[in-house]
Scaffold this motif. Structure first.
Motif, PDB file in Angstrom:
ATOM      1  N   SER A 142      -4.735 -24.929 -23.126  1.00  0.00           N
ATOM      2  CA  SER A 142      -5.699 -23.830 -23.050  1.00  0.00           C
ATOM      3  C   SER A 142      -7.103 -24.310 -23.391  1.00  0.00           C
ATOM      4  N   LEU A 143      -7.214 -25.210 -24.364  1.00  0.00           N
ATOM      5  CA  LEU A 143      -8.534 -25.762 -24.703  1.00  0.00           C
ATOM      6  C   LEU A 143      -9.085 -26.578 -23.541  1.00  0.00           C
ATOM      7  N   PHE A 144      -8.206 -27.326 -22.902  1.00  0.00           N
ATOM      8  CA  PHE A 144      -8.648 -28.110 -21.746  1.00  0.00           C
ATOM      9  C   PHE A 144      -9.109 -27.204 -20.620  1.00  0.00           C
ATOM     10  N   GLU A 145      -8.360 -26.120 -20.360  1.00  0.00           N
ATOM     11  CA  GLU A 145      -8.736 -25.186 -19.297  1.00  0.00           C
ATOM     12  C   GLU A 145     -10.071 -24.525 -19.608  1.00  0.00           C
ATOM     13  N   LEU A 146     -10.313 -24.210 -20.899  1.00  0.00           N
ATOM     14  CA  LEU A 146     -11.589 -23.614 -21.286  1.00  0.00           C
ATOM     15  C   LEU A 146     -12.733 -24.585 -21.027  1.00  0.00           C
ATOM     16  N   GLY A 147     -12.550 -25.838 -21.462  1.00  0.00           N
ATOM     17  CA  GLY A 147     -13.578 -26.843 -21.212  1.00  0.00           C
ATOM     18  C   GLY A 147     -13.800 -27.077 -19.738  1.00  0.00           C
ATOM     19  N   LYS A 148     -12.718 -27.046 -18.970  1.00  0.00           N
ATOM     20  CA  LYS A 148     -12.832 -27.254 -17.530  1.00  0.00           C
ATOM     21  C   LYS A 148     -13.608 -26.112 -16.879  1.00  0.00           C
ATOM     22  N   GLY A 149     -13.394 -24.891 -17.368  1.00  0.00           N
ATOM     23  CA  GLY A 149     -14.132 -23.755 -16.821  1.00  0.00           C
ATOM     24  C   GLY A 149     -15.628 -23.896 -17.041  1.00  0.00           C
ATOM     25  N   PHE A 150     -16.028 -24.275 -18.262  1.00  0.00           N
ATOM     26  CA  PHE A 150     -17.455 -24.498 -18.533  1.00  0.00           C
ATOM     27  C   PHE A 150     -18.006 -25.638 -17.684  1.00  0.00           C
ATOM     28  N   LEU A 151     -17.182 -26.680 -17.495  1.00  0.00           N
ATOM     29  CA  LEU A 151     -17.640 -27.820 -16.697  1.00  0.00           C
ATOM     30  C   LEU A 151     -17.849 -27.416 -15.240  1.00  0.00           C
ATOM     31  N   LYS A 152     -16.968 -26.584 -14.708  1.00  0.00           N
ATOM     32  CA  LYS A 152     -17.137 -26.128 -13.319  1.00  0.00           C
ATOM     33  C   LYS A 152     -18.426 -25.321 -13.166  1.00  0.00           C
ATOM     34  N   ILE A 153     -18.681 -24.440 -14.133  1.00  0.00           N
ATOM     35  CA  ILE A 153     -19.909 -23.646 -14.076  1.00  0.00           C
ATOM     36  C   ILE A 153     -21.128 -24.565 -14.127  1.00  0.00           C
ATOM     37  N   GLY A 154     -21.049 -25.589 -15.004  1.00  0.00           N
ATOM     38  CA  GLY A 154     -22.163 -26.533 -15.118  1.00  0.00           C
ATOM     39  C   GLY A 154     -22.373 -27.324 -13.843  1.00  0.00           C
ATOM     40  N   VAL A 155     -21.262 -27.766 -13.221  1.00  0.00           N
ATOM     41  CA  VAL A 155     -21.360 -28.548 -11.995  1.00  0.00           C
ATOM     42  C   VAL A 155     -22.007 -27.726 -10.884  1.00  0.00           C
ATOM     43  N   ILE A 156     -21.529 -26.504 -10.708  1.00  0.00           N
ATOM     44  CA  ILE A 156     -22.080 -25.657  -9.644  1.00  0.00           C
ATOM     45  C   ILE A 156     -23.534 -25.309  -9.919  1.00  0.00           C
ATOM     46  N   GLY A 157     -23.822 -24.982 -11.187  1.00  0.00           N
ATOM     47  CA  GLY A 157     -25.197 -24.614 -11.536  1.00  0.00           C
ATOM     48  C   GLY A 157     -26.170 -25.754 -11.358  1.00  0.00           C
ATOM     49  N   LEU A 158     -25.852 -26.939 -11.878  1.00  0.00           N
ATOM     50  CA  LEU A 158     -26.754 -28.081 -11.774  1.00  0.00           C
ATOM     51  C   LEU A 158     -26.925 -28.538 -10.331  1.00  0.00           C
ATOM     52  N   THR A 159     -25.825 -28.547  -9.584  1.00  0.00           N
ATOM     53  CA  THR A 159     -25.923 -28.952  -8.177  1.00  0.00           C
ATOM     54  C   THR A 159     -26.812 -27.992  -7.399  1.00  0.00           C
ATOM     55  N   SER A 160     -26.633 -26.710  -7.610  1.00  0.00           N
ATOM     56  CA  SER A 160     -27.479 -25.712  -6.932  1.00  0.00           C
ATOM     57  C   SER A 160     -28.940 -25.894  -7.323  1.00  0.00           C
ATOM     58  N   TYR A 161     -29.179 -26.159  -8.583  1.00  0.00           N
ATOM     59  CA  TYR A 161     -30.562 -26.316  -9.058  1.00  0.00           C
ATOM     60  C   TYR A 161     -31.250 -27.495  -8.380  1.00  0.00           C
ATOM     61  N   PHE A 162     -30.585 -28.661  -8.364  1.00  0.00           N
ATOM     62  CA  PHE A 162     -31.223 -29.856  -7.800  1.00  0.00           C
ATOM     63  C   PHE A 162     -31.377 -29.753  -6.287  1.00  0.00           C
ATOM     64  N   VAL A 163     -30.407 -29.133  -5.608  1.00  0.00           N
ATOM     65  CA  VAL A 163     -30.529 -28.990  -4.161  1.00  0.00           C
ATOM     66  C   VAL A 163     -31.661 -28.024  -3.809  1.00  0.00           C
ATOM     67  N   LEU A 164     -31.716 -26.888  -4.498  1.00  0.00           N
ATOM     68  CA  LEU A 164     -32.749 -25.900  -4.199  1.00  0.00           C
ATOM     69  C   LEU A 164     -34.140 -26.384  -4.609  1.00  0.00           C
ATOM     70  N   ARG A 165     -34.201 -27.166  -5.704  1.00  0.00           N
ATOM     71  CA  ARG A 165     -35.507 -27.670  -6.138  1.00  0.00           C
ATOM     72  C   ARG A 165     -36.116 -28.609  -5.101  1.00  0.00           C
ATOM     73  N   GLY A 166     -35.250 -29.333  -4.374  1.00  0.00           N
ATOM     74  CA  GLY A 166     -35.762 -30.271  -3.383  1.00  0.00           C
ATOM     75  C   GLY A 166     -36.269 -29.613  -2.120  1.00  0.00           C
ATOM     76  N   VAL A 167     -35.892 -28.349  -1.870  1.00  0.00           N
ATOM     77  CA  VAL A 167     -36.298 -27.698  -0.617  1.00  0.00           C
ATOM     78  C   VAL A 167     -37.100 -26.428  -0.885  1.00  0.00           C
ATOM     79  N   ILE A 168     -37.547 -26.207  -2.109  1.00  0.00           N
ATOM     80  CA  ILE A 168     -38.238 -24.958  -2.435  1.00  0.00           C
ATOM     81  C   ILE A 168     -39.509 -24.789  -1.624  1.00  0.00           C
ATOM     82  N   ASP A 169     -40.200 -25.910  -1.369  1.00  0.00           N
ATOM     83  CA  ASP A 169     -41.443 -25.827  -0.592  1.00  0.00           C
ATOM     84  C   ASP A 169     -41.160 -25.414   0.850  1.00  0.00           C
ATOM     85  N   ASP A 170     -40.056 -25.951   1.422  1.00  0.00           N
ATOM     86  CA  ASP A 170     -39.701 -25.593   2.804  1.00  0.00           C
ATOM     87  C   ASP A 170     -39.294 -24.130   2.910  1.00  0.00           C
TER      88      ASP A 170
END
Length: 359
Positions: A142-170
């Protein structure tokens, strides 16, 4: 009671693995299945999405071009519903079936094919709230699943941030662009975001699969007492005992045939029995039986003896006595000393004559 406090330090036996597998307990990562399906979906949409877009575009254009002809009433609602259901079934149902097949394939890749109804059986322990709280709050999983859930949120959030930051001007410039340009850029942006997120999610799934297998192996471990009890159970099985005895006889037979070339003489019945004897005065108190057998085994012993130039002496009473009284790798009993000595004396004299004739 003592068994409950023993540490599970021993690797699981094949029988335990088979029993656990029959109950439907296998090492499986749901994240791995999801990652495979997501990546395949992204690739299918990238290479075949234009076809689906064209179909929906044509349907939309047709509907809006004929709005003045469409009448909603009790008589034609079913006709419209059937039309739209058929349209989406023909164009998108194969894609959904394909994804289902990919999901099933990912499961088979992980654990092979298994079908069991054991997990569906009623288990009162599952309704015990105390056990449920322990599994949720205090287990490693259960502790591993909790950590994995936070990691998934972090992965999706950071990836979205860096991708969108690179095309914000366009994206800002799109305010003055036409619909086609907006759609093309947004499609490219969505694919890039989905692909990068899917690849990172796949790496996370690989890590999760490794953890699930490690945890599975850990849960399969057995105590030494459990292994002893399992061995007793297996040894008590008549079929297992029969296989063990058959294997032991094969090993003894193989070793015996390897010892035939070492014999000094082979005494025969002449056709039913063959006994291989060896005598080394410096090392043995009496001659030793190195091979013996009846019928086909006797024929094999004589064949090997002939191939290696070992003398074969016919002596029916002595062959029968040796076969009954002496086992392989045992020295002959005192009552057979005289008879065996005569045979060995004859063989040794024969070898001396052959040696002199050669010289």
């Amino acid at each position: 009671m003592a068994e409950e406090f023993q540490e599970r330090t021993e690797q699981a036996t094949p029988k335990r693995r088979e029993d656990v597998r029959k109950k439907g307990k296998i090492a499986k990562s749901y994240e791995f299945n999801s990652a495979i399906v997501i990546l395949v979906s992204i690739l299918v949409l990238y290479f075949g999405g234009s076809h689906g877009y064209q179909k929906i575009s044509n349907l939309t254009r047709f509907v809006f071009s004929n709005l003045h002809l469409i009448e909603i009433s009790k008589d034609n609602v079913q006709k419209y519903v059937t039309f739209f259901f058929s349209f989406f079934s023909l164009n998108f149902l194969p894609f959904l079936i394909f994804l289902m097949a990919i999901g099933v394939g990912a499961n088979i890749i992980q654990s092979g094919y298994i079908f069991t109804l054991e997990p569906l059986k009623f288990n009162f322990d599952r309704l015990n709230p105390i056990n449920g709280i322990k599994r949720i709050l205090f287990s490693r999983r259960s502790l591993f699943e909790l950590g994995k859930g936070f990691l998934k949120i972090g992965v999706i959030g950071l990836t979205s941030y860096f991708v969108l930051r690179g095309v914000i001007d366009d994206v800002i410039v799109l305010m003055d662009s036409d619909v086609n340009k907006i759609f093309n850029l947004m499609s490219s942006l969505a694919f890039s975001l989905l692909l990068k997120t899917g690849m990172l999610y796949f790496l996370l799934a690989i890590f999760d699969l490794a953890f699930q297998r490690w945890e599975y192996e850990r849960e399969l471990r057995m105590t030494r007492q459990e292994i002893k009890e399992e061995m007793k159970e297996l040894e008590g099985d008549p079929l297992v005992k029969l296989r063990i005895r058959r294997r032991q006889r094969e090993i003894v037979k193989m070793r015996m045939m390897q010892n035939v070339p070492k014999a000094d003489v082979v005494i025969t019945n002449p056709t039913h029995i063959a006994i291989g004897l060896k005598y080394e005065p410096e090392k043995m108190n009496a001659p030793k039986v190195v091979a013996k057998g009846m019928n086909l085994i006797a024929e094999k012993i004589k064949e090997i003896a002939k191939r290696h130039g070992i003398p074969i002496v016919e002596d029916k009473p002595l062959a029968q006595a040796l076969y009954k009284l002496v086992e392989i790798d045992e020295e002959i009993p005192p009552q057979l000393y005289k008879a065996v000595a005569k045979v060995l004396a004859y063989v040794f004299n024969l070898k001396k004559k052959n040696f002199k004739s050669v010289v």
